[in-house]
Design a protein around this motif. Structure first.
Motif, short mmCIF file in Angstrom:
data_model
loop_
_atom_site.label_atom_id
_atom_site.label_comp_id
_atom_site.label_asym_id
_atom_site.label_seq_id
_atom_site.Cartn_x
_atom_site.Cartn_y
_atom_site.Cartn_z
N ALA A 62 12.26 -3.88 6.23
CA ALA A 62 12.70 -3.50 7.53
C ALA A 62 11.53 -2.87 8.44
O ALA A 62 11.31 -3.37 9.42
N ALA A 63 11.07 -1.73 7.71
CA ALA A 63 10.08 -1.01 8.16
C ALA A 63 8.63 -1.88 8.40
O ALA A 63 8.03 -1.67 9.70
N ALA A 64 8.29 -2.69 7.37
CA ALA A 64 7.24 -3.67 7.51
C ALA A 64 7.43 -4.53 8.72
O ALA A 64 6.50 -4.75 9.57
N ALA A 65 8.73 -5.07 9.05
CA ALA A 65 9.11 -5.83 10.15
C ALA A 65 8.63 -4.97 11.21
O ALA A 65 8.18 -5.72 12.42
N THR A 99 0.62 -1.31 -0.04
CA THR A 99 -0.07 -0.02 0.29
C THR A 99 0.86 1.33 0.08
O THR A 99 0.56 2.27 -0.54
N PHE A 100 1.90 1.42 0.82
CA PHE A 100 2.91 2.35 1.00
C PHE A 100 4.15 2.09 0.19
O PHE A 100 5.24 2.44 0.90
N SER A 101 4.18 1.73 -0.86
CA SER A 101 5.32 1.46 -1.67
C SER A 101 6.07 2.59 -2.19
O SER A 101 5.50 3.68 -2.12
N GLU A 102 7.18 2.40 -2.74
CA GLU A 102 7.98 3.64 -3.12
C GLU A 102 7.26 4.21 -4.42
O GLU A 102 7.09 5.35 -4.55
N VAL A 115 7.75 2.13 2.30
CA VAL A 115 7.96 1.45 3.49
C VAL A 115 8.72 0.19 2.92
O VAL A 115 8.29 -0.48 2.06
N THR A 116 9.79 0.04 3.54
CA THR A 116 10.60 -1.01 3.41
C THR A 116 10.41 -2.44 4.01
O THR A 116 9.39 -2.32 4.88
N ALA A 152 11.93 0.89 13.28
CA ALA A 152 12.60 1.05 11.79
C ALA A 152 11.43 1.57 10.94
O ALA A 152 11.69 2.34 10.08
N LEU A 153 10.13 1.45 11.57
CA LEU A 153 9.02 2.00 10.88
C LEU A 153 9.02 3.67 10.93
O LEU A 153 8.52 4.15 10.18
#
Lengths: 467, 50
Positions: A296-299, A281-284, A293-294, B47-48
């Motif tokens: 790592a951020a998703a994790a 949804t929040f892709s580059e 959202v990468t 990280a978010l």
């Protein structure tokens, strides 16, 4: 048989002046351990690369993600079934023997699964972690519940919320623990999984002993100092006692079964999709270069919602002591319907911050639903066999554990086939889950006091609980 | 935190009372691993917001 008598319920009756605040840590020692089950996915990739040795390039003979995923499903199904089957036994023998059985099954399950990994036999992994470990999960999950309710008649929600919060917290310990152990053992066994299973099995077996040997039940005539049951009439808090066998004959039991089923099914809709949903949804491409959202951020997002899952268990369950159980579930469902319906819109509008806040609130209510249900059962059926009744109700969790992922995968795959991308690929999942919550809301609204014809006649004794 | 009173009629078979000190130790036993797990999750969650 001196050792056997140490496990007897009669040997766990607390003496005068016993500090009841020792009981929640005993319960937490069990729930923090068995909550590891929620972190089983940490083994998915390593288990799928035992032969190839490369998690990104599995060999044809390696286990598939589906094969590995079945292990967790078996464990959750066995959790519900064993809680239902062993609930009355638990009420009869008391929490100490049940906690020991749970520790042996859960720890032993890891050891058997370790052998399965060593021999590369998926069936042995299913039997060990799924079947034997799953029985440990079910017995362990319900083992402290009725004891806590008896120790905290004035704060049932707080007490059960603390224990069931531990189940949420167990994954937070189990996941980094497993990662650290697999990294440590990676040179001595394929992916380090088999020795990790052995060490974790032993750690949990030992850790749970604290609960086994410190748990105490109150004497039948015990009550907290200064505790006077509320004289304010609340028709949904019974003064009678209903046995587990009679409870399942009441519409109230099945209404609460639907309440738990729908709350868990909808929550799984978020948990199953959290990582891909937030990344897609929040892709580059949608957010702009460097703002997507990468992985790592998703994790991190998954970690954040697991924190709210934990906090919600304690917060909402404690709040239910003040609000009442029916009102609390009405909030879960009413607010939930609104929030689930809002998620696709927030995704379309790329409102990441609001999206994260809404998801966290939803997951807090998912956790709250688990933690509030024992107190709801105690209100409606009395404390006589509340552990056994709770055990039977947990079959709703097992059902949701199968139903929730099924709905999610079916709707998501259909959306993908239609060429939908990003938030659009998930919108039907969330609208459907909002519909599922409507069913839960209606079931909750239909809950009425249990008819007196179901009450036990005359005084009840806990020792008679097992029949 | 209320101080409970246990007027057990089964005192003959009951176990001895525990003190406030043992309650603190008991909470540390479960609280330390729980806090470790929460802190690990919190670090991951940061990280978010980067």
């Amino acid at each position: 048989m001196a050792n056997a008598s140490l496990l007897d319920r009669s040997r766990t009756i607390a003496g005068p002046g016993y500090n009841r605040w020792l009981v929640p840590p005993a319960a937490l020692a069990i729930h923090l351990a068995i909550g590891q089950a929620y972190a089983f996915s940490v083994f998915n990739k390593p288990l799928g690369a035992l032969i190839s040795g490369d998690v990104n390039n599995p060999a044809p003979a390696d286990w598939t993600p589906t094969q590995i995923g079945i292990t967790f499903s078996i464990a959750i199904v066995l959790l519900g079934l064993s809680a239902a089957v062993f609930g009355k036994w638990l009420e009869r023998v008391g929490p100490r023997k049940a906690m020991l059985a749970s520790a042996l099954c859960f720890g032993g399950g890891f050891l058997i699964a370790s052998l399965g990994v060593h021999l590369h036999s998926i069936w042995l992994v299913y039997f060990g972690y799924g079947f034997v470990g799953g029985i440990g999960l079910g017995i362990g999950y319900i083992s402290p519940v009725s004891t806590l309710i008896k120790w905290f008649p004035d704060r049932k929600g707080v007490a059960t919320g603390m224990a069931i919060m531990g189940f949420g917290g167990g994954a937070m310990i189990g996941s980094p623990l497993a990662n650290n152990l697999m990294a440590h053992f990676k040179d001595s066994a394929p992916q380090g999984v088999a020795p990790t299973f052995i060490v974790m099995g032993l750690i949990y077996l030992v850790f749970m002993q604290f609960g086994v040997w410190t748990i105490r039940v109150p004497a039948d005539d015990w009550k907290p100092a200064g505790y006077v049951p509320s004289t304010e009439h609340n028709e949904l808090i019974t003064t009678g006692n209903v046995s587990a066998d009679n409870a399942i004959k009441t519409p109230q039991f099945w209404l609460l079964w639907v309440v738990l089923l729908t709350n868990v099914t909808a929550g799984i809709g978020v948990l199953e999709t959290a990582s891909p949903l937030v990344q897609e949804t929040f892709s580059e491409g949608a957010m702009g270069a460097g703002r997507g959202v990468t992985a790592a951020a998703a994790a991190g997002f998954v970690g954040l919602i697991s924190l709210f899952n934990l906090l919600g268990r304690f917060f909402w369950s404690s709040a239910s002591d003040k609000l009442g159980r029916k009102v609390t579930y009405a909030i879960y469902f009413g607010l939930g319907i609104l929030l689930y319906s809002l998620i696709p819109t927030l995704g379309h509008n790329l409102q990441l911050t609001l999206f994260v806040m809404v998801t966290c609130l939803i997951i807090s209510m998912y956790g709250g639903g688990f933690a509030t249900i024992p107190a709801y059962l105690s209100d409606l059926f009395g404390k006589y066999q509340v552990g056994a009744i709770h055990g039977r109700l947990l079959t709703a969790w097992s059902t949701a554990g199968v139903l929730g992922p099924l709905i999610v995968h079916l709707l998501h795959e259909r959306a993908k086939e239609q060429g939908l991308q990003g938030a659009a690929a998930y919108q039907n999942v969330f609208y459907t889950m909002a519909g599922v919550l409507v069913l839960g809301l209606l079931a909750n609204l239909a809950v009425r006091p249990v008819k007196e014809e179901y009450y036990e006649k005359g005084p009840v004794t806990i020792e008679a609980g097992g029949h | 935190m209320s101080t409970p009173v246990n007027s057990s009629s089964s005192a003959a078979t009951s176990e001895p009372a525990a003190t406030g000190g043992s309650a603190v130790l008991a909470w540390l036993y479960v609280g330390i691993p729980l806090l470790w797990g929460v802190s690990q999750t919190f670090i991951k969650a940061l990280a978010l917001f980067k």
